[in-house]
Design a protein around this motif. Structure first.
Motif, PDB file in Angstrom:
ATOM      1  N   LEU A 287       0.779  -1.065  -0.163  1.00 46.25           N
ATOM      2  CA  LEU A 287       0.235  -0.347  -0.006  1.00 46.25           C
ATOM      3  C   LEU A 287       0.812   1.213   0.209  1.00 46.25           C
ATOM      4  CD1 LEU A 287      -2.725  -1.144   2.151  1.00 46.25           C
ATOM      5  CD2 LEU A 287      -2.847  -1.174  -0.500  1.00 46.25           C
ATOM      6  N   ARG A 290       2.081   1.961  -3.061  1.00 41.29           N
ATOM      7  CA  ARG A 290       0.886   1.916  -4.221  1.00 41.29           C
ATOM      8  C   ARG A 290       0.508   1.328  -5.390  1.00 41.29           C
ATOM      9  NH1 ARG A 290       0.730   8.811  -5.836  1.00 41.29           N
ATOM     10  NH2 ARG A 290      -1.457   7.962  -6.104  1.00 41.29           N
ATOM     11  N   LEU A 305      -7.888  -2.631   2.888  1.00 39.95           N
ATOM     12  CA  LEU A 305      -8.464  -2.359   2.357  1.00 39.95           C
ATOM     13  C   LEU A 305     -10.043  -1.886   1.802  1.00 39.95           C
ATOM     14  CD1 LEU A 305      -6.525  -5.814   0.808  1.00 39.95           C
ATOM     15  CD2 LEU A 305      -5.662  -3.787   1.027  1.00 39.95           C
ATOM     16  N   ALA A 309      -8.567  -0.294  -1.402  1.00 46.37           N
ATOM     17  CA  ALA A 309      -7.541   0.199  -1.991  1.00 46.37           C
ATOM     18  C   ALA A 309      -7.319  -1.156  -2.454  1.00 46.37           C
ATOM     19  CB  ALA A 309      -6.469   0.353  -0.995  1.00 46.37           C
ATOM     20  N   ARG A 339      -4.741   2.816  -6.422  1.00 44.02           N
ATOM     21  CA  ARG A 339      -3.570   4.029  -6.038  1.00 44.02           C
ATOM     22  C   ARG A 339      -3.578   5.030  -5.339  1.00 44.02           C
ATOM     23  NH1 ARG A 339      -1.744   2.086 -10.705  1.00 44.02           N
ATOM     24  NH2 ARG A 339      -2.583   3.304 -12.313  1.00 44.02           N
ATOM     25  N   ARG A 341      -6.395   5.625  -2.902  1.00 42.98           N
ATOM     26  CA  ARG A 341      -6.683   5.248  -2.555  1.00 42.98           C
ATOM     27  C   ARG A 341      -6.029   4.904  -0.886  1.00 42.98           C
ATOM     28  NH1 ARG A 341     -11.197   4.020  -5.385  1.00 42.98           N
ATOM     29  NH2 ARG A 341     -12.858   4.875  -4.709  1.00 42.98           N
ATOM     30  N   SER A 342      -4.466   4.227  -1.820  1.00 44.42           N
ATOM     31  CA  SER A 342      -3.850   3.774  -0.752  1.00 44.42           C
ATOM     32  C   SER A 342      -2.647   5.176  -0.659  1.00 44.42           C
ATOM     33  CB  SER A 342      -2.995   2.430  -1.302  1.00 44.42           C
ATOM     34  OG  SER A 342      -2.446   3.180  -2.877  1.00 44.42           O
ATOM     35  N   LEU A 345      -3.422   7.094   2.557  1.00 42.71           N
ATOM     36  CA  LEU A 345      -3.223   6.062   3.766  1.00 42.71           C
ATOM     37  C   LEU A 345      -1.298   6.254   3.754  1.00 42.71           C
ATOM     38  CD1 LEU A 345      -4.293   2.672   3.356  1.00 42.71           C
ATOM     39  CD2 LEU A 345      -5.086   4.437   4.396  1.00 42.71           C
TER      40      LEU A 345
END
Length: 378
Positions: A287, A290, A305, A309, A339, A341-342, A345
């Motif tokens: 993550l 990405r 997830l 993600a 990508r 959404r990750s 994080l």
């Protein structure tokens, strides 16, 4: 404020997740606390070879609990990694001998919290928690499981700090004439579920994928059964008619080589069999890089997830794995959405952010200890 941080864990050159985690935490924790130092008590088994150590790294052989405690008591705070199988004694009970001798504030980091532990495992983990000033889990799932299934007298002392990673953003770079790269990496052993990923390839042949399984066999697995699992996987590939689509890289990869490899991947596959896994460094690294992720529904994957993600699939289900991989590799906008959404994080999962939270936790514990000492002396 200048501090000396003590660590009790496996440590490089031992090749395992705890060793890598501790080395990264040590490096970043001292970096975010300028001028601070650190000492490591490196947990060894009788089978581990003697290796030259830095002056700040002290080997701990089975039975050497007092020596280990003496080193950690010279520090301002002790950060103790707990995982079944690294400490000597029944269910790793020797860790308790060290913890009982510590006079400095203790942060215990739990890497595994079992749903159905044996009586011995439960007893040891509850005692580990009791000996700590603060317990860190790396997911909400682990914290919830600990509080629901174990005797924990001070729930407020159990906090969640995620596994750290180094954020990167490298677009996949394909190999001319080759299809998309599906990547699974980490120390290899039964339970990784790689066979289900291999079986999924047959229905993806039109995409000409490459499934790369990177990582050496776990040292303990290697000592017990050699390369039997890797041989089994090669047999699965042959039986499924996908030998030409599967590659194995048995090397243990350093941080830079691993980052380069992950950067080349189009999608990361985590087909793990276990429904117990509440911490996955591989998932966090994927993550942070990405990368779109397809993972089975183990607790840490469900937690990270769930906002899109990655895609979750049932355990041991090649058809579901194939369908999810096809979606990631062909559905317009899906991979780029993952990508995006990750990336959100990344700030939370970055090692500097994670180390900053450990530093804050350590400072609070040290301050509490000093306050308690002043109250006692009045």
């Amino acid at each position: 404020m200048v501090r000396t941080f003590g660590f009790l864990s496996t440590y490089p050159p031992t090749q395992c997740g705890l060793a890598t985690f501790t080395a990264s935490l040590r490096r970043h924790l001292t970096a975010v606390t300028p001028g601070s130092g650190s000492r490591v008590v490196r947990v060894l088994s009788d089978a581990d070879p003697d290796t030259a150590a830095l002056p700040s790294v002290h080997p701990m052989r089975p039975g050497a609990v007092q020596d280990a405690a003496d080193v950690l008591n010279t520090c301002d705070v002790a950060v103790v990694q707990h995982e079944y199988g690294i400490y000597a004694g029944r269910d790793g009970a020797e860790a308790l001998g060290v913890l009982a001798r510590l006079r400095v504030p203790v942060i215990v980091v739990l890497h595994t919290v079992l749903t159905s532990p044996t009586p011995g495992q439960r007893q040891v983990l509850e005692a580990v928690v009791e000996h700590s000033d603060t317990v860190v889990t790396m997911s909400e799932a682990a914290r919830n499981r600990l509080l629901a299934g174990y005797a924990v007298e001070r729930p407020s002392r159990v906090v969640v700090i995620p596994h750290g990673a180094v954020p990167t953003d490298r677009p996949a770079v394909g190999t001319p004439g080759r299809g998309p790269l599906i990547l699974t990496w980490g120390l290899l052993g039964r339970g990784k579920g790689v066979e289900w990923g291999i079986q999924a390839l047959a229905s993806l042949r039109d995409l000409r994928p490459r499934y790369l399984v990177a990582g050496q066999t776990h040292p303990k697995v290697l000592a017990h059964e050699g390369e039997a699992y890797r041989t089994h996987l090669r047999g699965r590939a042959a039986a499924s008619g996908v030998t030409d689509l599967v590659e194995f890289d048995p090397a243990y990869l350093g941080a830079r080589a691993l980052a380069d490899l992950v950067g080349r991947a189009d999608v990361v596959l985590l087909p793990y069999d276990s429904s117990e896994q509440v911490t996955s460094g591989v998932l966090v690294e994927a993550l942070a890089a990405r990368k779109p992720v397809v993972a089975t529904v183990f607790p840490h994957a469900v937690e990270l997830l769930g906002d899109g993600a990655g895609l979750l699939v049932p355990h041991r289900d090649p058809a579901a794995i194939a369908a999810a991989l096809r979606r990631v590799l062909t559905e317009p906008g899906l991979a780029s959405g993952m990508r995006h959404r990750s990336a959100s994080l990344g700030a939370v999962l970055s090692w500097p952010a994670v180390a900053g939270r450990y530093r804050e936790l350590a400072e609070n514990l040290i301050a509490e200890k000093l306050f308690d000492a002043r109250v006692v002396t009045r």
